[in-house]
Design a protein around this motif. Structure first.
Motif, PDB file in Angstrom:
ATOM      1  N   SER A  17       0.829  -1.204   0.000  1.00 48.77           N
ATOM      2  CA  SER A  17       0.000   0.000   0.000  1.00 48.77           C
ATOM      3  C   SER A  17       0.865   1.257   0.000  1.00 48.77           C
ATOM      4  N   ILE A  18       1.907   1.267   0.830  1.00 41.29           N
ATOM      5  CA  ILE A  18       2.806   2.422   0.902  1.00 41.29           C
ATOM      6  C   ILE A  18       3.511   2.624  -0.427  1.00 41.29           C
ATOM      7  N   SER A  19       3.941   1.520  -1.036  1.00 45.33           N
ATOM      8  CA  SER A  19       4.639   1.590  -2.321  1.00 45.33           C
ATOM      9  C   SER A  19       3.733   2.148  -3.417  1.00 45.33           C
ATOM     10  N   LYS A  20       2.494   1.672  -3.470  1.00 43.56           N
ATOM     11  CA  LYS A  20       1.562   2.124  -4.504  1.00 43.56           C
ATOM     12  C   LYS A  20       1.199   3.592  -4.346  1.00 43.56           C
ATOM     13  N   LEU A  21       1.262   4.100  -3.135  1.00 46.17           N
ATOM     14  CA  LEU A  21       1.006   5.520  -2.897  1.00 46.17           C
ATOM     15  C   LEU A  21       2.234   6.382  -3.192  1.00 46.17           C
ATOM     16  N   GLY A  22       3.362   5.731  -3.498  1.00 49.42           N
ATOM     17  CA  GLY A  22       4.582   6.475  -3.798  1.00 49.42           C
ATOM     18  C   GLY A  22       5.225   7.088  -2.568  1.00 49.42           C
ATOM     19  N   LEU A  23       4.967   6.499  -1.396  1.00 49.44           N
ATOM     20  CA  LEU A  23       5.476   7.055  -0.144  1.00 49.44           C
ATOM     21  C   LEU A  23       6.585   6.206   0.475  1.00 49.44           C
ATOM     22  N   ASP A  24       7.037   5.174  -0.241  1.00 43.99           N
ATOM     23  CA  ASP A  24       7.983   4.247   0.368  1.00 43.99           C
ATOM     24  C   ASP A  24       9.322   4.898   0.721  1.00 43.99           C
ATOM     25  N   LYS A  25       9.676   5.995   0.049  1.00 43.71           N
ATOM     26  CA  LYS A  25      10.959   6.645   0.345  1.00 43.71           C
ATOM     27  C   LYS A  25      11.004   7.176   1.783  1.00 43.71           C
ATOM     28  N   TYR A  26       9.844   7.412   2.382  1.00 47.68           N
ATOM     29  CA  TYR A  26       9.800   7.922   3.746  1.00 47.68           C
ATOM     30  C   TYR A  26       9.894   6.800   4.793  1.00 47.68           C
ATOM     31  N   PHE A  27       9.761   5.562   4.345  1.00 49.34           N
ATOM     32  CA  PHE A  27       9.705   4.445   5.290  1.00 49.34           C
ATOM     33  C   PHE A  27      10.650   3.315   4.897  1.00 49.34           C
ATOM     34  N   MET A  28      11.745   3.653   4.225  1.00 50.42           N
ATOM     35  CA  MET A  28      12.644   2.614   3.740  1.00 50.42           C
ATOM     36  C   MET A  28      13.289   1.833   4.884  1.00 50.42           C
ATOM     37  N   GLU A  29      13.535   2.484   5.996  1.00 45.39           N
ATOM     38  CA  GLU A  29      14.124   1.776   7.136  1.00 45.39           C
ATOM     39  C   GLU A  29      13.182   0.681   7.625  1.00 45.39           C
ATOM     40  N   GLU A  30      11.901   1.016   7.766  1.00 46.25           N
ATOM     41  CA  GLU A  30      10.913   0.049   8.234  1.00 46.25           C
ATOM     42  C   GLU A  30      10.666  -1.046   7.191  1.00 46.25           C
ATOM     43  N   ILE A  31      10.615  -0.648   5.909  1.00 45.18           N
ATOM     44  CA  ILE A  31      10.391  -1.617   4.838  1.00 45.18           C
ATOM     45  C   ILE A  31      11.555  -2.607   4.760  1.00 45.18           C
ATOM     46  N   THR A  32      12.777  -2.072   4.830  1.00 43.12           N
ATOM     47  CA  THR A  32      13.962  -2.934   4.751  1.00 43.12           C
ATOM     48  C   THR A  32      14.014  -3.908   5.921  1.00 43.12           C
ATOM     49  N   GLU A  33      13.707  -3.415   7.112  1.00 46.06           N
ATOM     50  CA  GLU A  33      13.711  -4.281   8.290  1.00 46.06           C
ATOM     51  C   GLU A  33      12.697  -5.412   8.144  1.00 46.06           C
ATOM     52  N   ALA A  34      11.512  -5.077   7.647  1.00 50.60           N
ATOM     53  CA  ALA A  34      10.463  -6.090   7.480  1.00 50.60           C
ATOM     54  C   ALA A  34      10.845  -7.111   6.417  1.00 50.60           C
TER      55      ALA A  34
END
Length: 402
Positions: free
Chosen positions: A51-68
């Motif tokens: 969902s975050i990726s499709k909204l184009g907001l993943d750059k703000y949460f890369m730390e959390e995405i990478t950890e997951a």
């Protein structure tokens, strides 16, 4: 030179607004970060990342995405997501999207000994769509992903054939929100948008024009329009080319002409003269002729590109195959039908009584607009040609005054 007091006041307001939005943005970011903590299972985390990726907001949460994704990649994903095509395909797609190693072997649970995907009633449309997206990330020699794409397309076509009746008969015909829970999420969104918009339009028309009970007329015209599109979709899926008569009997409705006409009548007709049903009855002839013009103009402008890409049949292709003639001959025949339709419009408008002149003008303008939009090809779908320049010169660019 110092700024006048009102400028300083304006700048202070802008600064305050900017600070407020920045504070709000930071609060929302923290909320999303909390969602990563609250997502307790693998699928929940994957869907949050998606969902975050499709909204184009993943750059703000890369730390959390990478950890997951680090944690997911280290596990035996096939056991975590075992038996769930949707979850497996989503996991595969996100891992590859973010640069992790993800083997096509993740899908081995869903194939037989010949690497053919096994049909299963448990596989939903949602799962097939996700599998199709995952298959698009295949590389050279990854035949299992190629097979996944073919399996998805074949089964989605099957779902589509059964879904059209459900849409037409259970949802759009009855306009019942109770039916939509069984539909795919994307179509649910479309239905709710249409339902809410139609209700809002009906309420606005009734308030401004004084009409009563206009909602059933709006619902019917939308239902007719959507059913006509479903007919064309079935023709396309079956590879069927109808006769010109069969095509136009459906095509004048799918042109959106009747829908535009009903909206025009409800918006400009005088309710003190006639009721809605009487207006629609009196305008049947001009609505039909105007809608035919819209359909035929559209076909003249778009058929070349449609023929090239193997799109749904147009009036030109229908007549070419029916009469076994060239495209040039077919185009000339379609032009003659357009002229005939305009004569029908003129035959209605010239003796038109005063109370019908206003709605007739708007209905006729829809046909005129079709000529404008498609005179140089597909001016509606391809917005980089003469039509764009004409629109700019008429509505945007100022007229020079000497």
């Amino acid at each position: 030179m110092s700024q006048p007091p009102h400028c300083l006041h304006w700048h202070r307001n802008v600064d305050c607004e900017e600070k407020k939005y920045k504070t709000r943005a930071e609060t929302l970011k923290e909320d999303v970060k909390c969602m990563f903590v609250e997502a307790s299972d693998t699928l929940s985390k994957l869907e949050l990342i998606d969902s975050i990726s499709k909204l184009g907001l993943d750059k703000y949460f890369m730390e959390e995405i990478t950890e997951a994704l680090d944690a997911i990649a280290l596990r035996n994903n096939s056991s975590v997501l075992k038996g769930d095509v949707y979850a497996t395909a989503l996991c595969f797609r996100l891992l590859r999207h973010y640069g992790y190693h993800a083997s096509q072997d993740m899908f081995l649970d869903f194939v037989d000994g010949a690497d053919k995907f096994i049909p299963s009633p448990k596989v939903s449309i949602k799962g097939l769509l996700e599998l199709l997206q995952a298959s698009n990330l295949g590389g050279e020699g990854e035949d299992l992903l190629t097979e996944a794409g073919l399996f998805s397309i074949e089964n989605l076509s099957g779902f589509g054939a059964s879904l059209d009746n459900m849409l037409a008969k259970q949802v759009f015909v009855r306009w019942s929100p109770k039916e939509i829970k069984e539909l795919p999420e994307g179509i649910q969104i479309c239905f709710w948008t249409l339902l809410n918009t139609t209700n809002e339009m009906a309420a606005e028309i009734e308030q401004e024009k004084g009409w009563t009970s206009v909602l059933p007329y709006l619902q019917k015209t939308w239902t007719d329009f959507l059913k006509s599109l479903l007919v064309e979709a079935k023709w396309y899926n079956k590879g069927y080319t109808p006769s010109l008569e069969e095509y136009l009997n459906n095509g004048w409705i799918s042109s959106s002409g009747p829908l535009l006409s009903v909206l025009a009548i409800l918006g400009v007709a005088d309710r003190k003269t006639q009721n809605v049903a009487e207006y629609l009855k009196d305008c049947e002839q001009i609505i039909h002729h105007s809608s035919l013009v819209i359909r035929l103009c559209n076909d003249q402008g778009t058929s070349a590109a449609e023929l090239e890409r193997g799109d749904a049949a147009s009036s030109i292709l229908c007549f070419m195959r029916e009469a076994n003639v060239s495209e040039a001959v077919a185009r000339e025949h379609i032009r003659s039908l357009m002229v005939k339709a305009w004569k029908g419009i003129n035959g209605y408008c010239i003796p038109c009584p005063p109370f019908l002149q206003e709605p007739a003008k708007y209905i006729t303008n829809a046909a005129r607009g079709a000529h404008f939009m498609y005179q140089h090809g597909d001016g509606f779908g391809v917005q980089d040609r003469e039509t764009r320049d004409h629109v700019r010169s008429n509505f945007i660019e100022p007229i020079p005054i000497k």
